[in-house]
Design an enzyme around this catalytic site. Structure first.
Site, PDB file in Angstrom:
ATOM      1  N   ASN A 152       0.802  -1.229   0.000  1.00  0.00           N
ATOM      2  CA  ASN A 152       0.000   0.000   0.000  1.00  0.00           C
ATOM      3  C   ASN A 152       0.830   1.272   0.000  1.00  0.00           C
ATOM      4  O   ASN A 152       0.393   2.297  -0.521  1.00  0.00           O
ATOM      5  CB  ASN A 152      -1.011   0.005   1.158  1.00  0.00           C
ATOM      6  CG  ASN A 152      -0.351  -0.077   2.504  1.00  0.00           C
ATOM      7  OD1 ASN A 152       0.717  -0.651   2.658  1.00  0.00           O
ATOM      8  ND2 ASN A 152      -0.987   0.500   3.496  1.00  0.00           N
TER       9      ASN A 152
ATOM     10  N   GLU B  88       4.125  -4.016  12.384  1.00  0.00           N
ATOM     11  CA  GLU B  88       3.265  -2.856  12.091  1.00  0.00           C
ATOM     12  C   GLU B  88       2.072  -3.406  11.322  1.00  0.00           C
ATOM     13  O   GLU B  88       2.152  -3.639  10.118  1.00  0.00           O
ATOM     14  CB  GLU B  88       4.076  -1.836  11.287  1.00  0.00           C
ATOM     15  CG  GLU B  88       3.559  -0.418  11.417  1.00  0.00           C
ATOM     16  CD  GLU B  88       2.331  -0.184  10.565  1.00  0.00           C
ATOM     17  OE1 GLU B  88       1.210  -0.278  11.127  1.00  0.00           O
ATOM     18  OE2 GLU B  88       2.462   0.069   9.377  1.00  0.00           O
TER      19      GLU B  88
ATOM     20  N   CYS C 245      -3.145   1.815   6.591  1.00  0.00           N
ATOM     21  CA  CYS C 245      -3.373   1.150   7.887  1.00  0.00           C
ATOM     22  C   CYS C 245      -3.944   2.115   8.927  1.00  0.00           C
ATOM     23  O   CYS C 245      -4.609   1.683   9.858  1.00  0.00           O
ATOM     24  CB  CYS C 245      -2.099   0.484   8.382  1.00  0.00           C
ATOM     25  SG  CYS C 245      -0.722   1.604   8.531  1.00  0.00           S
TER      26      CYS C 245
ATOM     27  N   GLU D 226       8.243   2.601  14.420  1.00  0.00           N
ATOM     28  CA  GLU D 226       9.083   2.998  13.302  1.00  0.00           C
ATOM     29  C   GLU D 226       9.063   4.513  13.288  1.00  0.00           C
ATOM     30  O   GLU D 226       8.019   5.119  13.500  1.00  0.00           O
ATOM     31  CB  GLU D 226       8.498   2.470  11.991  1.00  0.00           C
ATOM     32  CG  GLU D 226       8.296   0.973  12.027  1.00  0.00           C
ATOM     33  CD  GLU D 226       8.146   0.384  10.643  1.00  0.00           C
ATOM     34  OE1 GLU D 226       7.123   0.680  10.012  1.00  0.00           O
ATOM     35  OE2 GLU D 226       9.050  -0.340  10.211  1.00  0.00           O
TER      36      GLU D 226
END
Ligand code: NAD
Length: 478
Positions: free
Chosen positions: A152, A250, A284, A458
């Protein structure tokens, strides 16, 4: 301008590997085949593992300033190649060219931020208990990293792992998505052309489950970093467990977007629609459960529906279009299933609800109200341009709903009341909270989820820490 030459990067060399197998890459806006991607054989993965081992020994010994120079040079090359990279990102992923340009700017921002931050992997000196001792806490790179990322954000998903690992002194084997390989390859080329030693970055493709079993089955990588869905994240964590690799996961979410009746409803609806339909909802942190306080529910719906209807959907390569297609036909089926299920159970569909045209995998921006908790869309992450809107009574009510699901990635609340804002951010189960705006992802701030959305960050100093380990050294008599 041609699409990227699709190759793997193994131990410093660009290669088609030895399997002889290829996978076709499609433009989701036209359904045309745009490239053929070579896939790795087990022997190729073994070479990548050995390359990462050797590369790590070279790279870890560089000074932080030397590593910074290579990362800075790579960022400059990304700047020079920005337009070409953005164009390829749109071709393979479908997002609009404006979004792809923004993504490439973010990729550069992450690279530059980690380039700097690598110099700050500080340890500390601890006052000793034993006379004459010198107690040192030392930060070291964790070792070669195995990374797997979804399609994505073909650039951002890759660079958050690559730049973090490199800045810390780690080497990396990364398997980007086979659906969006060109952006990852172009990023790796920037690092190679910037003078990266052989084996420090390895980019491989293959059958995802075969590659992850092979690479994670090896004791060589000391860390797993994954961006993708919850079930795949859980599966990879199990594979990493046999050799006790550290993990950063993640994963997906189901983000509540809460609007209180004291909020600026117009501003909330504008932010909500822009954020919802960005990348056709395949994000997300995309808002996925709109929870609006009763008094302003109808005003919010009117404003939001008007914005959704005004979005021009089409091939992202055309600057006029504001939303592109979904990544693949399987995602169209998933959207249709969500809509049919909700409609059967009594949802009112205000706009969209169907595929657009019959060429390209476009699905219309869709807004639904009168939603109930038995509808799949209220519990499963839609990962597409679907916006269910429900109403709530008070803060306890809405916090219960926000925390009902096992996920905990992004959350948003719009209110002018400081107390309400504080209460939401204190009580909500999420790794990211946006109050009155949606800017929850930047290179210098930690990004990550809690609960079944994964763990580890991250970005930010936490993102560097994820690739470091701690050693305690105590010296006497030297
Ligand atoms: P999927 O779970 O099949 O694939 C997601 C990604 O994981 C793909 O890029 C795929 O190549 C990779 N993958 C799958 N199996 C793997 C394995 N065994 N080893 C290594 N990598 C593997 O889902 P999908 O249909 O492509 O996408 C939809 C779902 O994925 C949604 O539910 C969404 O939550 C999730 N997703 C999340 C993110 C994110 O940023 N968190 C990104 C993309 C997709």
């Amino acid at each position: 301008m041609a699409y990227e030459n699709l190759e793997m990067l193994i131990d410093g060399g660009w290669t088609n590997g030895t399997s002889g197998s290829v996978e076709q890459v499609f433009n989701p806006a036209t359904e045309e085949v745009i490239g053929e991607l070579p896939l790795a054989a087990p022997a190729d993965l073994d070479r990548a593992l050995e390359g990462a081992r050797k590369g790590f020994e070279v790279w870890r010994r560089k000074t932080a300033v030397e590593r910074q120079a290579v990362l800075e040079k790579a960022a400059s090359l990304m700047q020079e190649r920005r337009e070409e990279m953005a164009r390829n990102c749109t071709l393979e992923m479908g997002k609009t060219i404006a979004e792809s340009r923004m993504e490439m700017d973010f990729v550069m921002g992450v690279t530059r931020w980690y380039a700097e931050e690598g110099k700050r992997a500080y340890g500390r000196l601890v006052p000793p208990r034993f006379p004459g001792a010198r107690q040192m806490v030392v930060k070291e790179p964790v070792g070669p990293v195995a990374a797997f990322v979804a399609w994505n954000f073909p650039g951002v998903n890759v660079i958050r792992k690559v730049a973090g690992a490199l800045a810390a002194g780690c080497s990396i084997i990364i398997k980007p998505s086979e659906e969006t390989p060109a952006t990852a390859i172009a990023i790796a080329r920037c690092f190679q052309d910037a003078g990266m030693p052989d084996g420090v970055i390895n980019v491989v493709f293959g059958v995802p489950d075969d590659v992850s079993r092979h690479v994670l089955g090896s004791p060589l990588p000391k860390k797993l970093s994954f961006t993708g869905s919850v079930p795949v994240g859980a599966h990879l964590q199990k594979l990493a467990a046999d050799t006790l690799k550290r993990c950063t996961l993640e994963l997906g979410g189901h983000a509540p977007f809460i609007v209180f009746d004291d909020a600026d409803v117009e501003a909330a609806a504008a932010a909500a629609a822009a954020h919802k339909f960005r990348n056709a909802g395949q994000v997300c942190i995309s808002p996925t459960r709109f929870l609006v306080q009763k008094k302003v529910h109808d005003d919010f719906v009117d404003a939001f529906v008007a914005k959704a209807k005004s979005i021009k959907v089409g091939d992202g390569s055309d600057e006029a279009n504001k939303m592109g297609p979904l990544i693949a036909p399987r995602r169209l089926e998933v959207m249709q299933r969500f809509v049919s299920d909700a409609a059967e159970k009594g949802a009112e569909i205000h706009c969209g609800g169907e595929r657009l045209g019959n060429q390209g995998w476009f699905f219309a921006p869709t807004v639904m109200t009168n939603v109930s908790l038995d509808m799949a869309i209220m519990s499963e992450e839609p990962f597409g341009p679907l916006a269910p809107i429900a109403s709530f009574d008070d803060v306890d009510d809405v916090i219960d709903e926000a925390n009902r699901l096992p996920f905990g990635l992004a959350s948003y609340a719009f209110t002018k009341d400081g107390g309400t804002a504080r209460e939401v951010s204190d009580r909500i189960e999420a790794g990211l909270v946006g109050i009155n705006h949606v800017g929850i992802s930047t290179p210098e701030t930690p990004f990550g989820g809690v609960n079944e959305s994964g763990y580890g960050s991250e970005g930010g100093i936490e993102g560097l820490e994820a690739f470091l380990r701690t050693k305690f050294v105590t010296e006497m008599g030297v």
